[in-house]
Design an enzyme around this catalytic site. Structure first.
Site, PDB file in Angstrom:
ATOM      1  N   GLY A  22       0.692  -1.235  -0.136  1.00 29.80           N
ATOM      2  CA  GLY A  22       0.047   0.077   0.014  1.00 29.80           C
ATOM      3  C   GLY A  22       0.848   1.220  -0.016  1.00 29.80           C
ATOM      4  N   THR A  23       1.964   1.082   0.148  1.00 26.88           N
ATOM      5  CA  THR A  23       3.134   2.328   0.305  1.00 26.88           C
ATOM      6  C   THR A  23       4.237   2.121  -0.531  1.00 26.88           C
ATOM      7  OG1 THR A  23       4.289   1.579   2.193  1.00 26.88           O
ATOM      8  CG2 THR A  23       2.088   2.736   2.612  1.00 26.88           C
ATOM      9  N   TYR A 153      22.783  -4.010   2.180  1.00 26.37           N
ATOM     10  CA  TYR A 153      23.700  -4.498   3.326  1.00 26.37           C
ATOM     11  C   TYR A 153      23.386  -5.815   4.034  1.00 26.37           C
ATOM     12  CZ  TYR A 153      19.862  -2.201   5.988  1.00 26.37           C
ATOM     13  OH  TYR A 153      18.728  -1.885   6.430  1.00 26.37           O
ATOM     14  N   ARG A 205      11.956   7.786   8.372  1.00 27.98           N
ATOM     15  CA  ARG A 205      12.568   7.292   9.398  1.00 27.98           C
ATOM     16  C   ARG A 205      14.126   7.182   9.451  1.00 27.98           C
ATOM     17  NH1 ARG A 205       8.016   3.988   8.560  1.00 27.98           N
ATOM     18  NH2 ARG A 205       6.873   3.700  10.024  1.00 27.98           N
TER      19      ARG A 205
HETATM   20  C1  HXC Z   1      14.702   2.900  19.322  1.00 27.08           C
HETATM   21  C2  HXC Z   1      12.668   2.221  18.862  1.00 27.08           C
HETATM   22  C3  HXC Z   1      12.522   3.072  17.763  1.00 27.08           C
HETATM   23  C4  HXC Z   1      13.656   4.078  17.744  1.00 27.08           C
HETATM   24  C5  HXC Z   1      10.662   2.050  17.860  1.00 27.08           C
HETATM   25  N1  HXC Z   1      11.501   1.601  18.945  1.00 27.08           N
HETATM   26  N2  HXC Z   1      11.280   2.995  17.303  1.00 27.08           N
HETATM   27  N3  HXC Z   1      13.699   2.069  19.639  1.00 27.08           N
HETATM   28  N4  HXC Z   1      14.850   3.946  18.419  1.00 27.08           N
HETATM   29  N5  HXC Z   1      13.691   4.819  16.702  1.00 27.08           N
HETATM   30  C6  HXC Z   1      11.140   0.666  20.010  1.00 27.08           C
HETATM   31  C7  HXC Z   1       9.851   0.796  20.621  1.00 27.08           C
HETATM   32  O1  HXC Z   1      10.067   1.759  21.766  1.00 27.08           O
HETATM   33  C8  HXC Z   1       9.388  -0.498  21.033  1.00 27.08           C
HETATM   34  O2  HXC Z   1      10.155  -0.972  22.103  1.00 27.08           O
HETATM   35  C9  HXC Z   1       9.655  -1.418  19.930  1.00 27.08           C
HETATM   36  O3  HXC Z   1      10.584  -0.514  19.269  1.00 27.08           O
HETATM   37  C10 HXC Z   1       8.532  -1.625  18.934  1.00 27.08           C
HETATM   38  O4  HXC Z   1       7.998  -0.305  18.809  1.00 27.08           O
HETATM   39  P1  HXC Z   1       6.520  -0.146  18.463  1.00 27.08           P
HETATM   40  O5  HXC Z   1       6.169   1.276  17.727  1.00 27.08           O
HETATM   41  O6  HXC Z   1       5.505  -0.742  19.382  1.00 27.08           O
HETATM   42  O7  HXC Z   1       6.267  -1.264  17.318  1.00 27.08           O
HETATM   43  P2  HXC Z   1       5.590  -1.143  15.913  1.00 27.08           P
HETATM   44  O8  HXC Z   1       4.207  -0.448  15.974  1.00 27.08           O
HETATM   45  O9  HXC Z   1       5.244  -2.572  15.561  1.00 27.08           O
HETATM   46  O10 HXC Z   1       6.523  -0.552  14.848  1.00 27.08           O
HETATM   47  C11 HXC Z   1       7.473  -1.163  14.238  1.00 27.08           C
HETATM   48  C12 HXC Z   1       8.776  -0.304  13.975  1.00 27.08           C
HETATM   49  C13 HXC Z   1       7.974   0.957  13.054  1.00 27.08           C
HETATM   50  C14 HXC Z   1       9.602  -1.051  13.120  1.00 27.08           C
HETATM   51  C15 HXC Z   1       9.275   0.227  15.042  1.00 27.08           C
HETATM   52  O11 HXC Z   1       9.247   1.757  12.654  1.00 27.08           O
HETATM   53  C16 HXC Z   1       7.327   0.411  11.728  1.00 27.08           C
HETATM   54  O12 HXC Z   1       6.167   0.047  11.831  1.00 27.08           O
HETATM   55  N6  HXC Z   1       8.130   0.589  10.575  1.00 27.08           N
HETATM   56  C17 HXC Z   1       7.264  -0.055   9.431  1.00 27.08           C
HETATM   57  C18 HXC Z   1       7.783   0.689   8.002  1.00 27.08           C
HETATM   58  C19 HXC Z   1       9.506   1.038   7.801  1.00 27.08           C
HETATM   59  O13 HXC Z   1      10.034   0.871   8.851  1.00 27.08           O
HETATM   60  N7  HXC Z   1       9.916   1.200   6.600  1.00 27.08           N
HETATM   61  C20 HXC Z   1      11.233   1.722   6.408  1.00 27.08           C
HETATM   62  C21 HXC Z   1      11.590   0.532   5.602  1.00 27.08           C
HETATM   63  S1  HXC Z   1      12.955   1.035   4.931  1.00 27.08           S
HETATM   64  P3  HXC Z   1       9.895  -0.978  23.687  1.00 27.08           P
HETATM   65  O14 HXC Z   1      10.688  -1.733  24.389  1.00 27.08           O
HETATM   66  O15 HXC Z   1       9.662   0.611  23.985  1.00 27.08           O
HETATM   67  O16 HXC Z   1       8.314  -1.467  23.914  1.00 27.08           O
HETATM   68  C22 HXC Z   1      14.298  -0.104   4.958  1.00 27.08           C
HETATM   69  C23 HXC Z   1      15.382  -0.193   4.051  1.00 27.08           C
HETATM   70  C24 HXC Z   1      16.493   0.869   4.444  1.00 27.08           C
HETATM   71  O17 HXC Z   1      14.047  -1.190   5.457  1.00 27.08           O
HETATM   72  C25 HXC Z   1      17.491   1.587   3.469  1.00 27.08           C
HETATM   73  C26 HXC Z   1      17.285   2.963   3.066  1.00 27.08           C
HETATM   74  C27 HXC Z   1      18.429   3.533   2.440  1.00 27.08           C
HETATM   75  P1  NAP Z   2       7.593   1.721   3.479  1.00 27.37           P
HETATM   76  O1  NAP Z   2       6.834   2.506   2.553  1.00 27.37           O
HETATM   77  O2  NAP Z   2       7.723   2.176   4.864  1.00 27.37           O
HETATM   78  O3  NAP Z   2       7.216  -0.046   3.213  1.00 27.37           O
HETATM   79  C1  NAP Z   2       7.094  -0.847   4.234  1.00 27.37           C
HETATM   80  C2  NAP Z   2       5.865  -1.322   3.908  1.00 27.37           C
HETATM   81  O4  NAP Z   2       5.769  -2.685   5.018  1.00 27.37           O
HETATM   82  C3  NAP Z   2       4.696  -0.465   4.565  1.00 27.37           C
HETATM   83  O5  NAP Z   2       3.548  -0.912   3.200  1.00 27.37           O
HETATM   84  C4  NAP Z   2       4.012  -1.291   5.792  1.00 27.37           C
HETATM   85  O6  NAP Z   2       2.809  -1.168   5.839  1.00 27.37           O
HETATM   86  C5  NAP Z   2       4.445  -2.556   5.618  1.00 27.37           C
HETATM   87  N1  NAP Z   2       4.677  -3.285   6.979  1.00 27.37           N
HETATM   88  C6  NAP Z   2       5.178  -3.063   8.041  1.00 27.37           C
HETATM   89  N2  NAP Z   2       5.035  -3.842   8.850  1.00 27.37           N
HETATM   90  C7  NAP Z   2       4.243  -4.731   8.576  1.00 27.37           C
HETATM   91  C8  NAP Z   2       3.548  -5.832   9.318  1.00 27.37           C
HETATM   92  N3  NAP Z   2       3.999  -6.044  10.378  1.00 27.37           N
HETATM   93  N4  NAP Z   2       2.867  -6.578   8.701  1.00 27.37           N
HETATM   94  C9  NAP Z   2       2.559  -6.274   7.202  1.00 27.37           C
HETATM   95  N5  NAP Z   2       3.040  -5.157   6.521  1.00 27.37           N
HETATM   96  C10 NAP Z   2       3.896  -4.432   7.319  1.00 27.37           C
HETATM   97  O7  NAP Z   2       9.109   1.528   2.955  1.00 27.37           O
HETATM   98  P2  NAP Z   2       9.767   1.308   1.367  1.00 27.37           P
HETATM   99  O8  NAP Z   2      10.857   2.281   1.370  1.00 27.37           O
HETATM  100  O9  NAP Z   2       8.810   1.348   0.400  1.00 27.37           O
HETATM  101  O10 NAP Z   2      10.439  -0.254   1.714  1.00 27.37           O
HETATM  102  C11 NAP Z   2       9.737  -1.293   0.991  1.00 27.37           C
HETATM  103  C12 NAP Z   2      11.091  -2.513   1.042  1.00 27.37           C
HETATM  104  O11 NAP Z   2      12.062  -1.873   0.205  1.00 27.37           O
HETATM  105  C13 NAP Z   2      11.307  -2.870   2.090  1.00 27.37           C
HETATM  106  O12 NAP Z   2      11.612  -4.204   2.396  1.00 27.37           O
HETATM  107  C14 NAP Z   2      12.595  -1.954   2.403  1.00 27.37           C
HETATM  108  O13 NAP Z   2      13.585  -2.879   3.311  1.00 27.37           O
HETATM  109  C15 NAP Z   2      13.247  -2.233   1.012  1.00 27.37           C
HETATM  110  N6  NAP Z   2      14.277  -1.104   0.888  1.00 27.37           N
HETATM  111  C16 NAP Z   2      13.988   0.130   0.565  1.00 27.37           C
HETATM  112  C17 NAP Z   2      15.024   1.033   0.588  1.00 27.37           C
HETATM  113  C18 NAP Z   2      14.449   2.423   0.134  1.00 27.37           C
HETATM  114  O14 NAP Z   2      15.370   3.158   0.070  1.00 27.37           O
HETATM  115  N7  NAP Z   2      13.247   2.875   0.209  1.00 27.37           N
HETATM  116  C19 NAP Z   2      16.295   0.540   0.451  1.00 27.37           C
HETATM  117  C20 NAP Z   2      16.546  -0.737   0.630  1.00 27.37           C
HETATM  118  C21 NAP Z   2      15.502  -1.689   0.735  1.00 27.37           C
HETATM  119  P3  NAP Z   2       1.599  -0.947   6.988  1.00 27.37           P
HETATM  120  O15 NAP Z   2       2.273   0.003   7.907  1.00 27.37           O
HETATM  121  O16 NAP Z   2       0.310  -0.641   6.624  1.00 27.37           O
HETATM  122  O17 NAP Z   2       1.636  -2.315   7.767  1.00 27.37           O
END
Ligand code: HXC
Ligand code: NAP
Length: 287
Positions: A22-23, A153, A205
């Site tokens: 969805g995103t 990585y 983030r």
């Molecule tokens: C330290 C943190 C934190 C932070 C959360 N926590 N954020 N700790 N620093 N910045 C801790 C919380 O305090 C909690 O611990 C635990 O993590 C879980 O947090 P919740 O918010 O309760 O969890 P949840 O709602 O399930 O969220 C999961 C999440 C969140 C991973 C923390 O960021 C998320 O929903 N992310 C989904 C989308 C995302 O991350 N997209 C980016 C993908 S990019 P405690 O102990 O306090 O309970 C990627 C590639 C990167 O992967 C490459 C880019 C160049």
């Molecule tokens: P994003 O928009 O934050 O995508 C993450 C997606 O994962 C969201 O749609 C989120 O939707 C879903 N998600 C998170 N927790 C989930 C759960 N527990 N169950 C089901 N769905 C969940 O970030 P993005 O940049 O598009 O990332 C997509 C992929 O690319 C990821 O695998 C990421 O590691 C990879 N990646 C991205 C980059 C970059 O530069 N953007 C670089 C390297 C790799 P909900 O919140 O609705 O659950």
């Protein structure tokens, strides 16, 4: 709009499930697959967001998008989601393990719940989805494609994103292992390792400050982040018939970023012409 790269029938009649569809990159892949003739299932936690995304995607490109709310950390929810999608489309042809969570932090600041959150989404979620579909493909003697989105990585690790690095390394190991185990039965598994692509989820983030973004771009030999259509082209190709013989591989798409970090002398890109001249002069004197 005519596709700039592929025939509009490249993915005709394919039914493709995208977690996190969805995103960000997941939605961009879904839109491209729709344009290329696929039917798409998008699954993630936020139901309202998924519904809106599905409506917008169908309005823009036609075709069918089925939104299903599912937390991939919950194996029973994954099983229900896959069963619903399979029944709706009478099968599924491809899975994109795209859902992810990431926390950029000094590792000693992380709680065990933070570790569990990231490993649960990335490693367990990818395995649960892959298993739920793989079992169905094997039982029905059908072909299947698994494409997992990892990171550059995943191979060498990275400081400050340790749970993500560990989880993505696990997804890569799953990809390579299942390519061998399930390949003989018609299921291929591949991965894409993207460098930085601008999505709200990753940017807000991990690179929220312009100076962090500048530093990230400075590391890329091509001096820019990736464009979404560059990534979606690669994903569409890997799910198409043209890529049938690719199995167990991970394709990096990062403008050369990973290799720049790897070269012991890559830092020399910052030398001035005067410094290069001085270096040459001393080197010649030394021989
Ligand atoms: C330290 C943190 C934190 C932070 C959360 N926590 N954020 N700790 N620093 N910045 C801790 C919380 O305090 C909690 O611990 C635990 O993590 C879980 O947090 P919740 O918010 O309760 O969890 P949840 O709602 O399930 O969220 C999961 C999440 C969140 C991973 C923390 O960021 C998320 O929903 N992310 C989904 C989308 C995302 O991350 N997209 C980016 C993908 S990019 P405690 O102990 O306090 O309970 C990627 C590639 C990167 O992967 C490459 C880019 C160049
Ligand atoms: P994003 O928009 O934050 O995508 C993450 C997606 O994962 C969201 O749609 C989120 O939707 C879903 N998600 C998170 N927790 C989930 C759960 N527990 N169950 C089901 N769905 C969940 O970030 P993005 O940049 O598009 O990332 C997509 C992929 O690319 C990821 O695998 C990421 O590691 C990879 N990646 C991205 C980059 C970059 O530069 N953007 C670089 C390297 C790799 P909900 O919140 O609705 O659950």
């Amino acid at each position: 709009m005519t596709d700039p790269t592929f025939s509009p029938t490249l993915l005709r009649d394919r039914r493709i499930l995208i977690t996190g569809g969805g995103t960000g990159l997941g939605r961009a892949m879904g839109e491209r697959f729709l344009q290329l003739g696929a039917r798409v299932i998008i699954a993630s936690r936020r139901e309202a967001l998924l519904r809106t995304a599905a409506d917008e995607m169908m309005a823009a490109h036609g075709g069918t998008v089925l939104p299903i709310a599912c937390d991939v950390r919950d194996p029973e929810a994954v099983e229900r989601m896959v069963a619903t999608a399979w029944e709706h489309f009478d099968g599924i042809d491809g899975l994109v393990n795209n859902a992810a969570g990431n926390i950029a932090s000094p590792t000693e600041r992380l709680s065990h719940r933070a570790v569990d959150a990231v490993l649960g989404i990335v490693l367990h979620g990818s395995l649960y989805c892959t298993l739920a579909l793989g079992k169905r493909w094997l039982a029905a003697n059908r072909k299947g494609r698994v494409l997992s989105i990892v990171t550059t990585y995943a191979e060498g690790g990275s400081a400050y994103v340790v749970p993500s690095a560990a989880a993505k390394a696990g997804v890569l190991a799953m990809t390579r292992s299942l390519a061998v185990e399930w390949g003989p039965r018609g299921i291929t598994c591949n991965a894409i390792a993207p460098g930085p692509f601008p999505t709200k989820g990753a940017w807000d983030r991990l690179l929220p400050d312009p100076s962090l973004l500048d530093a990230a771009i400075d590391r890329i030999p091509l001096r820019r982040p990736g464009a979404l259509d560059e990534l979606t082209s690669l994903a569409a190709f890997l799910l198409s018939d043209a890529a049938q013989y690719i199995n167990g591989d991970c394709i990096t798409i990062d403008g050369g970023e990973k290799l720049k970090g790897a070269g012991q002398f890559a830092w020399m890109g910052s030398l001035t012409p005067e410094q290069w001249a001085a270096l040459e002069a001393s080197a010649r004197k030394a021989t």
